[in-house]
Scaffold this active site. Structure first.
Site, short mmCIF file in Angstrom:
data_model
loop_
_atom_site.label_atom_id
_atom_site.label_comp_id
_atom_site.label_asym_id
_atom_site.label_seq_id
_atom_site.Cartn_x
_atom_site.Cartn_y
_atom_site.Cartn_z
N GLU A 288 0.84 -1.20 0.00
CA GLU A 288 0.00 0.00 0.00
C GLU A 288 0.88 1.25 0.00
OE1 GLU A 288 -3.32 2.00 3.03
OE2 GLU A 288 -1.82 0.56 3.75
N LYS A 345 -9.17 1.90 -2.48
CA LYS A 345 -9.52 1.42 -1.14
C LYS A 345 -10.89 1.96 -0.73
CE LYS A 345 -7.55 1.29 3.54
NZ LYS A 345 -6.41 1.76 4.36
N CYS A 396 -5.00 -2.90 2.99
CA CYS A 396 -4.80 -2.68 4.43
C CYS A 396 -6.04 -2.99 5.26
CB CYS A 396 -4.29 -1.27 4.67
SG CYS A 396 -3.40 -1.09 6.24
#
Length: 526
Positions: A288, A345, A396
């Site tokens: 990430e 995300k 994440c």
């Protein structure tokens, strides 16, 4: 004030709350760094006993408010210990926050997530207080169903992590295979039900052996079902093989956006890419935010030049743009240097990546951020196509949300790419993060490649076995063969179908029980 919990012993209110708190702490020890997973099968029982006894005996000042506070103490103990890794964000000097304000912010965040988890448990206890006078079997059914229902409700929101199910990961892979049936709530239901039966055995001494036998039977049956699923061979046809490399850049957050950090990132990821290409990989995965550049600048980096030279696909963590805002994204860069897919995300960390109630708090909290732009979440139902087929992507924090992975698997995702940066937390966090990814691999029946900034990067097979795991705070590259799969578990096809059934059975059982009670009272009056 004294509270009578058994027929002979009395406890002060402080002792009562302390006992509940310590029981929650025991549940918190089930996850990393301690990992005493077996305690999860008994750690909820003391709270169950306290709530039911407290209500059944009708002690003065022991109404719903008391039960609420007893459960609140348990929840704070559990979530406070399990999520103590959040204290690793201090000091936030890399964000320009002075030491004392950084400490205050850290303690506030820790207290908030602990209290949030405590409220979850307290809501459950409030329901249990309502049914304390019902039959024990009905209390077990309702207690299990409501806990699962609340986990579903909480996980639909922005702040979620510590399901009861994840107490079993990564150690008890057999029971985690129940997740293939109806997701993590299948495991949660087993844990809650067995704790409830143990508690009822304590409360109803005359039927102790009966309830313990039922608890043992459910425990063994659940593990046998999990073992059956765990024992199934994993097909590995050569045509489905994909050799993936990962790069763990090990760039501390405090220098990530500084010239030194940018140089280390460009050098480390470019050289790592070239090393992995020489090992014959088909694609390379980065963590990430591996390259903290916007998409418009990404193709001018040394890594993009290496991709155009070598012709091997790379999945790069960087920033996308959406108007005046930005996204935390993973880009599919093909061998000719073109970006053909992008995943943004969708589950952002409150305060860490966006400001809740921005109109109210924005002017205060924004001063802590070095960025002028605002991060925005990705859209639901994204797809991420690669030259090797459709992938499932989790960035994440999304690892805690099983439905993110389930939807992508249902839409044709054949393997999981997990890209993370856990550098700003303590070492327990990446271990718990890895445990979450193991659960997602099992539930979707997919191979997983996990690349992180500072650890722990890993490769996981569909049975949750970790084939390789990196060190912590180290620069590493590693290549492993994974296999594309198109299977669909019951959970992928139908989602969490178990929780609605449990809630429905609970409502039906409660209604029937009330009918019997009213019918019996009518006969007595006549």
């Amino acid at each position: 004030m004294k509270y009578e919990i058994s027929g002979k012993k009395r406890f002060s209110a402080f002792s009562l709350y302390t006992l509940s708190f310590l029981s929650g702490v025991v549940m918190g020890l089930t996850v990393a760094p301690v990992g005493a997973w077996f305690l999860a099968w008994i750690a909820l029982a003391p709270l169950w006993i306290l709530i039911i006894k407290n209500e059944k005996l009708k002690i003065k000042n022991s109404g719903e408010k008391s039960s609420f506070l007893i459960a609140l103490a348990w929840g704070i103990g559990y979530h406070g210990v399990a999520l103590s890794w959040i204290t690793g964000i201090h000091p936030m000097n890399w964000l320009g926050v002075p030491w004392w304000p950084s400490l205050a912010i850290t303690l506030f965040c820790w207290a908030f997530v602990s209290l949030w988890g405590g409220i979850f448990v307290a809501v459950w206890a409030t329901v249990m207080a309502r049914v304390a006078q019902q039959q024990p079997w009905l209390r077990v059914l309702i207690g299990t169903a409501v806990w699962c229902g609340l986990e579903s409700l909480w996980s639909a929101g922005p702040l979620w992590w510590s399901s009861l199910a994840y107490t079993q990961s990564p150690h008890n892979l057999v029971i985690l295979h129940l997740g293939q049936i109806s997701g993590p709530n299948t495991v949660t239901a087993a844990i809650a039900a067995i704790n409830g039966l143990i508690a009822e055995a304590w409360i109803n001494r005359q039927y102790r052996n009966k309830y313990l036998a039922i608890a043992s039977g459910i425990f063994i049956t659940c593990h046998l079902i999990g073992l059956l699923l765990y024992s199934r061979p994993i097909a590995q046809p050569p045509a489905a093989a994909l050799k993936v490399g990962i790069i763990q850049g090990n760039i501390p957050n405090k220098i990530k956006l500084l010239p030194e950090g940018l140089r280390r990132a460009l050098t480390g990821y470019t050289n790592g890419y070239l090393t992995l290409v020489d090992q014959g990989v088909n694609a390379v995965l980065t963590p990430e935010g591996a390259l903290p550049f916007f998409q418009r600048d990404l193709m001018r980096t040394s890594l993009a030049s290496a991709v155009q030279q070598k012709g091997v696909v790379v999945w790069i963590g960087a920033f996308g743009e959406r108007g005046r805002s930005y996204t935390n994204s993973l880009f599919n860069v093909t061998g000719n240097g073109e970006i053909t897919s992008r995943y943004d995300k969708a589950k952002l960390v409150p305060l860490g990546e966006y400001i809740p109630f921005e109109n109210i708090l924005g002017g205060i909290v924004q001063r802590l951020s070095p960025l002028d732009e605002h991060q925005v979440p990705g859209l639901p139902n994204q797809i991420f196509d690669t030259p090797f087929g459709r992938a499932i992507v989790g960035i994440c924090y999304e690892s805690a949300f099983p439905d993110v992975f389930r939807r992508q698997a249902a839409n044709g995702g054949q393997f999981i790419l997990s890209s993370s940066n856990d550098a700003h937390y303590s070492a327990a966090m990446p271990l718990q993060h890895h445990a979450q990814d193991i659960m997602r691999a099992i539930e979707t029946d997919r191979w997983t490649a996990r690349a992180t900034n500072t650890g722990y990067s890993a490769f996981v097979n569909p049975h949750g076995k970790t084939l390789w795991i990196s060190g912590y705070n180290t620069y590493e590259t590693h290549a492993e063969i994974i296999y594309r799969r198109q299977t669909q578990t019951l959970y992928v096809r139908w989602g969490d179908w178990l929780t609605p059934i449990l809630l429905g059975l609970s409502a039906l059982g409660w209604g029937v029980n009330i009918f019997w009670q009213n019918d019996g009272n009518t006969e007595l009056r006549s």
